[in-house]
Design a protein around this motif. Sequence first.
Motif, PDB file in Angstrom:
ATOM      1  N   ASN A 241       0.807  -1.220   0.000  1.00  0.00           N
ATOM      2  CA  ASN A 241       0.000   0.000   0.000  1.00  0.00           C
ATOM      3  C   ASN A 241       0.841   1.272   0.000  1.00  0.00           C
ATOM      4  OD1 ASN A 241      -2.495  -1.369   0.058  1.00  0.00           O
ATOM      5  ND2 ASN A 241      -2.334  -1.672   2.264  1.00  0.00           N
ATOM      6  N   PHE A 242       2.157   1.125   0.096  1.00  0.00           N
ATOM      7  CA  PHE A 242       3.028   2.296   0.143  1.00  0.00           C
ATOM      8  C   PHE A 242       3.267   2.830  -1.261  1.00  0.00           C
ATOM      9  CE2 PHE A 242       7.356   4.192   0.225  1.00  0.00           C
ATOM     10  CZ  PHE A 242       7.065   5.263   1.044  1.00  0.00           C
ATOM     11  N   ASP A 243       2.996   4.102  -1.466  1.00  0.00           N
ATOM     12  CA  ASP A 243       3.163   4.689  -2.803  1.00  0.00           C
ATOM     13  C   ASP A 243       4.193   5.815  -2.837  1.00  0.00           C
ATOM     14  OD1 ASP A 243       1.802   6.629  -1.437  1.00  0.00           O
ATOM     15  OD2 ASP A 243       0.110   6.771  -2.832  1.00  0.00           O
ATOM     16  N   GLY A 244       4.996   5.911  -1.783  1.00  0.00           N
ATOM     17  CA  GLY A 244       6.040   6.923  -1.737  1.00  0.00           C
ATOM     18  C   GLY A 244       7.307   6.458  -2.413  1.00  0.00           C
ATOM     19  N   PRO A 245       8.363   7.268  -2.373  1.00  0.00           N
ATOM     20  CA  PRO A 245       9.627   6.897  -3.018  1.00  0.00           C
ATOM     21  C   PRO A 245      10.259   5.686  -2.349  1.00  0.00           C
ATOM     22  CG  PRO A 245       9.894   8.888  -1.696  1.00  0.00           C
ATOM     23  CD  PRO A 245       8.429   8.605  -1.744  1.00  0.00           C
ATOM     24  N   CYS A 246      10.787   4.805  -3.150  1.00  0.00           N
ATOM     25  CA  CYS A 246      11.323   3.547  -2.627  1.00  0.00           C
ATOM     26  C   CYS A 246      12.509   3.088  -3.456  1.00  0.00           C
ATOM     27  CB  CYS A 246      10.224   2.480  -2.629  1.00  0.00           C
ATOM     28  SG  CYS A 246      10.759   0.854  -2.081  1.00  0.00           S
ATOM     29  N   GLU A 247      13.543   2.603  -2.794  1.00  0.00           N
ATOM     30  CA  GLU A 247      14.693   2.024  -3.479  1.00  0.00           C
ATOM     31  C   GLU A 247      15.049   0.693  -2.824  1.00  0.00           C
ATOM     32  OE1 GLU A 247      17.730   3.823  -5.310  1.00  0.00           O
ATOM     33  OE2 GLU A 247      16.779   5.784  -5.621  1.00  0.00           O
ATOM     34  N   ILE A 248      15.584  -0.197  -3.627  1.00  0.00           N
ATOM     35  CA  ILE A 248      16.094  -1.477  -3.163  1.00  0.00           C
ATOM     36  C   ILE A 248      17.574  -1.537  -3.519  1.00  0.00           C
ATOM     37  CG2 ILE A 248      15.993  -3.988  -3.422  1.00  0.00           C
ATOM     38  CD1 ILE A 248      13.041  -3.548  -4.421  1.00  0.00           C
ATOM     39  N   VAL A 249      18.430  -1.815  -2.532  1.00  0.00           N
ATOM     40  CA  VAL A 249      19.843  -2.069  -2.797  1.00  0.00           C
ATOM     41  C   VAL A 249      20.103  -3.487  -2.305  1.00  0.00           C
ATOM     42  CG1 VAL A 249      22.225  -1.323  -2.478  1.00  0.00           C
ATOM     43  CG2 VAL A 249      20.370   0.375  -2.423  1.00  0.00           C
ATOM     44  N   TRP A 250      20.630  -4.341  -3.181  1.00  0.00           N
ATOM     45  CA  TRP A 250      20.670  -5.774  -2.873  1.00  0.00           C
ATOM     46  C   TRP A 250      22.049  -6.375  -3.091  1.00  0.00           C
ATOM     47  CZ3 TRP A 250      16.390  -7.445  -0.589  1.00  0.00           C
ATOM     48  CH2 TRP A 250      16.266  -8.810  -0.317  1.00  0.00           C
ATOM     49  N   GLY A 251      22.458  -7.193  -2.148  1.00  0.00           N
ATOM     50  CA  GLY A 251      23.681  -7.971  -2.285  1.00  0.00           C
ATOM     51  C   GLY A 251      23.356  -9.325  -2.878  1.00  0.00           C
ATOM     52  N   LYS A 252      23.749  -9.546  -4.123  1.00  0.00           N
ATOM     53  CA  LYS A 252      23.392 -10.786  -4.821  1.00  0.00           C
ATOM     54  C   LYS A 252      24.188 -11.990  -4.313  1.00  0.00           C
ATOM     55  CE  LYS A 252      21.032 -11.247  -7.886  1.00  0.00           C
ATOM     56  NZ  LYS A 252      21.247 -10.987  -9.324  1.00  0.00           N
ATOM     57  N   LYS A 253      25.307 -11.765  -3.610  1.00  0.00           N
ATOM     58  CA  LYS A 253      26.121 -12.874  -3.113  1.00  0.00           C
ATOM     59  C   LYS A 253      25.784 -13.252  -1.674  1.00  0.00           C
ATOM     60  CE  LYS A 253      29.996 -12.236  -6.295  1.00  0.00           C
ATOM     61  NZ  LYS A 253      31.461 -12.044  -6.436  1.00  0.00           N
ATOM     62  N   ASP A 254      24.600 -12.876  -1.239  1.00  0.00           N
ATOM     63  CA  ASP A 254      24.109 -13.193   0.097  1.00  0.00           C
ATOM     64  C   ASP A 254      23.549 -14.615   0.106  1.00  0.00           C
ATOM     65  OD1 ASP A 254      22.720 -13.446   2.478  1.00  0.00           O
ATOM     66  OD2 ASP A 254      21.454 -11.681   2.162  1.00  0.00           O
ATOM     67  N   PRO A 255      24.186 -15.571   0.833  1.00  0.00           N
ATOM     68  CA  PRO A 255      23.676 -16.941   0.832  1.00  0.00           C
ATOM     69  C   PRO A 255      22.428 -17.121   1.691  1.00  0.00           C
ATOM     70  CG  PRO A 255      25.571 -16.766   2.274  1.00  0.00           C
ATOM     71  CD  PRO A 255      25.437 -15.442   1.592  1.00  0.00           C
ATOM     72  N   ILE A 256      22.073 -16.110   2.476  1.00  0.00           N
ATOM     73  CA  ILE A 256      20.913 -16.213   3.363  1.00  0.00           C
ATOM     74  C   ILE A 256      19.657 -15.675   2.692  1.00  0.00           C
ATOM     75  CG2 ILE A 256      19.958 -15.548   5.616  1.00  0.00           C
ATOM     76  CD1 ILE A 256      22.899 -15.194   6.547  1.00  0.00           C
ATOM     77  N   LEU A 257      19.743 -14.452   2.156  1.00  0.00           N
ATOM     78  CA  LEU A 257      18.555 -13.803   1.611  1.00  0.00           C
ATOM     79  C   LEU A 257      18.701 -13.373   0.152  1.00  0.00           C
ATOM     80  CD1 LEU A 257      17.505 -11.609   4.678  1.00  0.00           C
ATOM     81  CD2 LEU A 257      16.213 -13.511   3.707  1.00  0.00           C
ATOM     82  N   GLY A 258      19.826 -13.679  -0.461  1.00  0.00           N
ATOM     83  CA  GLY A 258      20.018 -13.255  -1.849  1.00  0.00           C
ATOM     84  C   GLY A 258      18.906 -13.700  -2.774  1.00  0.00           C
ATOM     85  N   ARG A 259      18.389 -14.880  -2.564  1.00  0.00           N
ATOM     86  CA  ARG A 259      17.353 -15.454  -3.437  1.00  0.00           C
ATOM     87  C   ARG A 259      15.993 -14.774  -3.303  1.00  0.00           C
ATOM     88  NH1 ARG A 259      15.721 -21.096  -0.271  1.00  0.00           N
ATOM     89  NH2 ARG A 259      15.481 -20.165   1.794  1.00  0.00           N
ATOM     90  N   VAL A 260      15.834 -13.911  -2.304  1.00  0.00           N
ATOM     91  CA  VAL A 260      14.532 -13.277  -2.034  1.00  0.00           C
ATOM     92  C   VAL A 260      14.269 -12.093  -2.956  1.00  0.00           C
ATOM     93  CG1 VAL A 260      13.142 -12.132  -0.228  1.00  0.00           C
ATOM     94  CG2 VAL A 260      14.626 -14.053   0.364  1.00  0.00           C
ATOM     95  N   LEU A 261      15.284 -11.600  -3.654  1.00  0.00           N
ATOM     96  CA  LEU A 261      15.142 -10.380  -4.450  1.00  0.00           C
ATOM     97  C   LEU A 261      13.950 -10.405  -5.415  1.00  0.00           C
ATOM     98  CD1 LEU A 261      16.049  -7.576  -5.265  1.00  0.00           C
ATOM     99  CD2 LEU A 261      17.736  -8.634  -6.799  1.00  0.00           C
ATOM    100  N   PRO A 262      13.711 -11.469  -6.181  1.00  0.00           N
ATOM    101  CA  PRO A 262      12.560 -11.439  -7.097  1.00  0.00           C
ATOM    102  C   PRO A 262      11.231 -11.165  -6.386  1.00  0.00           C
ATOM    103  CG  PRO A 262      14.009 -13.258  -7.662  1.00  0.00           C
ATOM    104  CD  PRO A 262      14.512 -12.709  -6.360  1.00  0.00           C
TER     105      PRO A 262
END
Length: 302
Positions: A241-262
């Motif tokens: 429901n949030f419609d304000g400005p938003c950015e995602i910065v992601w570490g792709k080599k994260d073995p814990i949460l890297g796969r969550v990006l999609p």
Amino acid sequence: MNNVSTPTIPEWIEQMLPSGHRRYCADVGDGKIMHVMETGKGYPVLMLHGNPTWAFLYRRIMERLSGASLRCIAPDLIGLGFSAKPGRMDEHTLENHAKWLGSLIDQLKVEGLIFVGQDWGGPIGMRALAERSRLLKGLVILNTAIMPPKPDFKPTAFHKFSNMPLISDLVFRLFHFPQIALHKVQGDPDSIKGDVAKAYQYPLRKFKNNLAPLALARMVPDSVNHPTVEPLKKCQALAQNFDGPCEIVWGKKDPILGRVLPRIKQLLPKANVTETGAGHFLQEEVPDLIAGAIARVAKLAT
């Protein structure tokens, strides 16, 4: 908030903290004291870390935002850093952590804020802000999960291990896991070494104070019936429901949460996305990219 005594930090850690930083503690209820580090003045930016780190994780981002007219606020989660250390495993729930953080947010008396969340900081912050959605004016997401898992999800090896009776207690509590191994989930293992590694370990060095890493690991859902799932649905609703400005910065080599990006991209389809070769604690590897994302969101939010 300032009438609560602030713990002393060793000089060698103080020397690594951002110039001009301020530290204080807030009583957030249930007998819990939350330690907070701030830098700068201006529009509030709430920065929340996860397991098993503390506000130290944001020191390099704070330095880079020193001239940006922003008030950077980085609390230590209860159980971690220099905040209170509950002695019972069952005190560590997503709802409790959100309640304690919510108390701090209320005491800050801000009219709006930008939220930056990584690891457990993401859902804890979003759950607290779900009760205060009018305050959320900008969002920066860093390697976190702010929605419930899919019905067919499979827990990571780390989270499977954390739920193994006795052996996980032994390894987490007596051998100081995972705080002794943060470098292993980095894109560049050298990004956490020496005094930096020691600074993360220092607040959890005593057995009586190191329950939270295991408790927070066990807070991660291992089934769709886990008690964390319902509050995660409220985090998801806030994001959707949030419609304000938003950015995602992601570490792709994260073995814990890297796969969550999609799934994060799907949840926040309008967000500007910066994918990097960093690991889980990307604040140590790509502080410039994170500071840039915060500055851009702040420009649009204010």
